[in-house]
Design a protein around this motif. Structure first.
Motif, PDB file in Angstrom:
ATOM      1  N   MET A   1       0.684  -1.106  -0.085  1.00 33.75           N
ATOM      2  CA  MET A   1      -0.106   0.150   0.060  1.00 33.75           C
ATOM      3  C   MET A   1       0.827   1.183   0.244  1.00 33.75           C
ATOM      4  O   MET A   1       1.842   1.270   0.628  1.00 33.75           O
ATOM      5  N   ASN A   2       0.431   2.207  -0.654  1.00 34.79           N
ATOM      6  CA  ASN A   2       1.099   3.425  -0.872  1.00 34.79           C
ATOM      7  C   ASN A   2       0.795   4.197   0.594  1.00 34.79           C
ATOM      8  O   ASN A   2      -0.025   4.163   1.263  1.00 34.79           O
ATOM      9  N   ILE A   3       1.949   4.918   1.087  1.00 33.18           N
ATOM     10  CA  ILE A   3       1.723   5.603   2.441  1.00 33.18           C
ATOM     11  C   ILE A   3       1.837   6.948   2.255  1.00 33.18           C
ATOM     12  O   ILE A   3       2.415   7.815   1.513  1.00 33.18           O
ATOM     13  N   PRO A   4       0.476   7.562   2.707  1.00 28.44           N
ATOM     14  CA  PRO A   4       0.252   8.917   2.188  1.00 28.44           C
ATOM     15  C   PRO A   4       1.370   9.884   2.860  1.00 28.44           C
ATOM     16  O   PRO A   4       1.875   9.662   3.924  1.00 28.44           O
ATOM     17  N   ALA A  48      -3.112   8.810  12.383  1.00 23.81           N
ATOM     18  CA  ALA A  48      -1.903   9.011  12.548  1.00 23.81           C
ATOM     19  C   ALA A  48      -1.040   7.684  12.620  1.00 23.81           C
ATOM     20  O   ALA A  48      -0.036   7.293  12.251  1.00 23.81           O
ATOM     21  N   ARG A  49      -1.795   6.951  13.513  1.00 25.82           N
ATOM     22  CA  ARG A  49      -1.306   5.350  13.546  1.00 25.82           C
ATOM     23  C   ARG A  49      -1.105   4.753  12.303  1.00 25.82           C
ATOM     24  O   ARG A  49      -0.352   3.713  12.029  1.00 25.82           O
ATOM     25  N   LEU A  50      -2.085   5.174  11.451  1.00 25.20           N
ATOM     26  CA  LEU A  50      -2.047   4.379   9.972  1.00 25.20           C
ATOM     27  C   LEU A  50      -1.015   4.989   9.184  1.00 25.20           C
ATOM     28  O   LEU A  50      -0.733   4.238   8.174  1.00 25.20           O
ATOM     29  N   GLY A  51      -0.399   5.880   9.556  1.00 30.81           N
ATOM     30  CA  GLY A  51       0.717   6.704   8.518  1.00 30.81           C
ATOM     31  C   GLY A  51       0.416   7.932   7.972  1.00 30.81           C
ATOM     32  O   GLY A  51       1.485   8.376   7.274  1.00 30.81           O
ATOM     33  N   THR A  52      -1.024   8.296   8.065  1.00 30.07           N
ATOM     34  CA  THR A  52      -1.287   9.647   7.636  1.00 30.07           C
ATOM     35  C   THR A  52      -0.723  10.698   8.381  1.00 30.07           C
ATOM     36  O   THR A  52      -1.184  10.694   9.580  1.00 30.07           O
ATOM     37  N   PRO A  53       0.203  11.628   7.932  1.00 30.84           N
ATOM     38  CA  PRO A  53       0.338  13.068   8.420  1.00 30.84           C
ATOM     39  C   PRO A  53      -0.878  13.758   9.041  1.00 30.84           C
ATOM     40  O   PRO A  53      -1.687  14.053   8.474  1.00 30.84           O
ATOM     41  N   THR A  54      -1.101  13.700  10.436  1.00 27.35           N
ATOM     42  CA  THR A  54      -2.311  14.319  10.757  1.00 27.35           C
ATOM     43  C   THR A  54      -2.242  15.438  11.796  1.00 27.35           C
ATOM     44  O   THR A  54      -1.379  15.544  12.751  1.00 27.35           O
ATOM     45  N   VAL A 254     -16.580   0.803  21.150  1.00 29.66           N
ATOM     46  CA  VAL A 254     -16.006   1.895  21.294  1.00 29.66           C
ATOM     47  C   VAL A 254     -15.124   2.439  20.586  1.00 29.66           C
ATOM     48  O   VAL A 254     -13.981   2.008  20.254  1.00 29.66           O
ATOM     49  N   GLY A 255     -15.232   3.541  19.749  1.00 28.44           N
ATOM     50  CA  GLY A 255     -14.442   4.117  18.911  1.00 28.44           C
ATOM     51  C   GLY A 255     -14.336   3.395  17.334  1.00 28.44           C
ATOM     52  O   GLY A 255     -13.523   3.779  16.710  1.00 28.44           O
ATOM     53  N   ALA A 256     -15.182   2.524  17.264  1.00 29.88           N
ATOM     54  CA  ALA A 256     -15.358   1.853  15.911  1.00 29.88           C
ATOM     55  C   ALA A 256     -15.616   2.579  14.746  1.00 29.88           C
ATOM     56  O   ALA A 256     -14.985   2.584  13.637  1.00 29.88           O
ATOM     57  N   GLY A 257     -16.639   3.508  14.705  1.00 28.24           N
ATOM     58  CA  GLY A 257     -16.961   4.615  13.738  1.00 28.24           C
ATOM     59  C   GLY A 257     -15.778   5.413  13.565  1.00 28.24           C
ATOM     60  O   GLY A 257     -15.590   5.761  12.199  1.00 28.24           O
ATOM     61  N   ASP A 258     -15.373   5.855  14.586  1.00 28.34           N
ATOM     62  CA  ASP A 258     -14.066   6.947  14.343  1.00 28.34           C
ATOM     63  C   ASP A 258     -12.948   6.116  13.664  1.00 28.34           C
ATOM     64  O   ASP A 258     -12.487   6.899  12.690  1.00 28.34           O
ATOM     65  N   ALA A 259     -12.778   4.933  13.834  1.00 26.67           N
ATOM     66  CA  ALA A 259     -11.697   4.477  13.141  1.00 26.67           C
ATOM     67  C   ALA A 259     -12.139   3.994  11.897  1.00 26.67           C
ATOM     68  O   ALA A 259     -11.278   4.051  11.026  1.00 26.67           O
ATOM     69  N   PHE A 260     -13.383   3.612  11.527  1.00 25.70           N
ATOM     70  CA  PHE A 260     -13.873   3.569  10.250  1.00 25.70           C
ATOM     71  C   PHE A 260     -13.384   4.736   9.276  1.00 25.70           C
ATOM     72  O   PHE A 260     -12.843   4.662   8.378  1.00 25.70           O
ATOM     73  N   THR A 261     -13.938   6.072   9.910  1.00 19.10           N
ATOM     74  CA  THR A 261     -13.656   7.230   9.264  1.00 19.10           C
ATOM     75  C   THR A 261     -12.013   7.526   8.957  1.00 19.10           C
ATOM     76  O   THR A 261     -11.785   7.943   7.803  1.00 19.10           O
ATOM     77  N   ALA A 262     -11.348   6.963   9.952  1.00 17.40           N
ATOM     78  CA  ALA A 262      -9.885   7.170   9.936  1.00 17.40           C
ATOM     79  C   ALA A 262      -9.310   6.384   8.778  1.00 17.40           C
ATOM     80  O   ALA A 262      -8.769   6.707   7.786  1.00 17.40           O
ATOM     81  N   GLY A 263      -9.912   5.283   8.695  1.00 21.20           N
ATOM     82  CA  GLY A 263      -9.315   4.122   7.556  1.00 21.20           C
ATOM     83  C   GLY A 263      -9.609   4.704   6.029  1.00 21.20           C
ATOM     84  O   GLY A 263      -9.254   4.479   5.376  1.00 21.20           O
ATOM     85  N   LEU A 264     -10.988   5.146   6.049  1.00 17.05           N
ATOM     86  CA  LEU A 264     -11.669   5.598   4.759  1.00 17.05           C
ATOM     87  C   LEU A 264     -10.867   7.009   4.346  1.00 17.05           C
ATOM     88  O   LEU A 264     -10.278   6.883   3.210  1.00 17.05           O
ATOM     89  N   THR A 269      -6.524   9.179   0.905  1.00 16.54           N
ATOM     90  CA  THR A 269      -5.287   9.804   0.765  1.00 16.54           C
ATOM     91  C   THR A 269      -4.435   9.207  -0.083  1.00 16.54           C
ATOM     92  O   THR A 269      -3.670   9.608  -0.962  1.00 16.54           O
ATOM     93  N   ALA A 270      -4.112   7.754   0.440  1.00 15.22           N
ATOM     94  CA  ALA A 270      -3.212   7.007  -0.396  1.00 15.22           C
ATOM     95  C   ALA A 270      -3.450   6.974  -1.890  1.00 15.22           C
ATOM     96  O   ALA A 270      -2.402   6.900  -2.680  1.00 15.22           O
TER      97      ALA A 270
END
Length: 331
Positions: A1-4, A48-54, A254-264, A269-270
């Motif tokens: 996967m490309n890193i943003p 940020a944990r996924l690697g997107t500068p945040t 807890v936090g699943a929807g927020d994590a989905f948004t971050a993954g999206l 971005t990538a």
């Protein structure tokens, strides 16, 4: 996967999530374990944990909870240079988990730091090279700060994709207030991500497909409705795809929807789709991004609290989706 390499800006609240600790409680006292949370803060951490500068824009209190928030965000690699050190107290939420591990909250939020944005504070945080601005939840709806955030989004939209998650909290704000502002938000937002529970509060009786068409008509190009264990429905200008959820042992949601948004947002971005009006995004790219987001959300459900995975954990765990089911909406 490309890193943003492009950055994403997240704007919103931090919340101290307090969970009961049965092991330390007794019939005459109640022990609480406090974890850092808040929808926008969770999204920033996951990105940020996924690697997107945040970059995270927040009004973070100087109290003991504010220190907890800063430590978590900084340890996850989030840029806090645009955040405000606020004299007001932090928002506190008491979380109660039901038998399915779904959380409901009691909030202590009056006069909290998160809602006190001023126009001057936000004018000093105009993002530079960011390709997307994500916000929503209580910070966007509560006054006085919410109106200033809306003005900020209108300016940011000139050079960045705008993403909104309403994250309806009926104990603090009547759903009618969200409904009143939602068409305005859709006119500004390129991406609208919300849960099935949000849908039932915002458009009672409407099917996910009907809701997507309503919000497309108001201006949102990509609408994603997460459906819990059934995955997510994504609609890009009326072209739809249903992405299943990977199978995991759920500890809590807890936090699943927020994590989905971050993954999206991370995956879009990538793929190079953020920074404008999603003009090059296809249903295939939407499916790819939502499938990735579903994996991020599933892994978040497999651990206690809002503790989204680092990129290394996703790389070590292959996708378990059986495939995506798509269809095109009729006119």
């Amino acid at each position: 996967m490309n890193i943003p390499t492009s950055s994403v800006t997240v704007l919103g609240e931090c919340v101290a999530d307090a969970f009961t600790d049965p092991a330390l409680s007794s019939p005459v006292d109640l022990a609480l374990r406090v974890l850092p949370g808040g929808g926008p803060a969770n999204t920033a951490v996951a990105l940020a944990r996924l690697g997107t500068p945040t970059r995270f824009l927040a009004r973070i209190s100087n109290d003991v909870f504010g220190t907890l928030f800063r430590n978590r965000l900084s340890a996850s690699g989030v840029d806090l240079s645009g955040s405000v050190a606020a004299p007001e107290p932090s928002t506190l939420a008491i979380a109660d988990l039901d038998e399915t591990r779904q959380a409901t909250y009691s909030f202590f939020a009056d006069g909290a730091a998160d809602w006190q944005w001023t126009a001057d504070e936000l004018s000093d945080t105009v993002p530079g090279e960011t390709v997307a601005v994500h916000t929503g939840s209580l910070a966007l709806i509560r006054r006085p700060g919410g109106s200033h955030i809306e003005d900020y989004l209108a300016k940011a939209r000139e050079h960045a994709t705008v993403s909104i998650d309403p994250n309806v909290r009926p104990l603090l704000v009547p759903p009618a207030a969200y409904h009143q502002r939602l068409h305005h938000w859709c006119a500004v937002a390129d991406i609208l991500r919300l849960s099935e529970d949000d849908l039932s509060l915002l458009l009672p009786g409407a099917s996910p497909e009907q809701a997507c068409d309503t919000w497309h008509a108001a201006g949102a190009r990509l609408v994603v409705i997460t459906l819990g264990g059934r995955g997510a429905l994504a609609s890009l200008d009326g072209a739809r795809v249903t992405v299943p959820a990977p199978t995991v042992d759920v500890i809590d949601t807890v936090g699943a929807g927020d994590a989905f948004t971050a993954g999206l947002l991370h995956r879009l971005t990538a793929l190079g789709h953020l920074g404008g009006r999603l003009d090059a995004l296809t249903l295939e790219g939407t499916t790819d991004a939502c499938s990735f987001a579903a994996r991020v959300a599933a892994l978040t459900c497999s651990v206690p609290g809002a503790d989204p995975p680092w990129a290394e954990r996703l790389a070590a765990r292959p996708a378990q989706n059986p495939g995506a089911r798509g269809h095109i909406a009729s006119t």
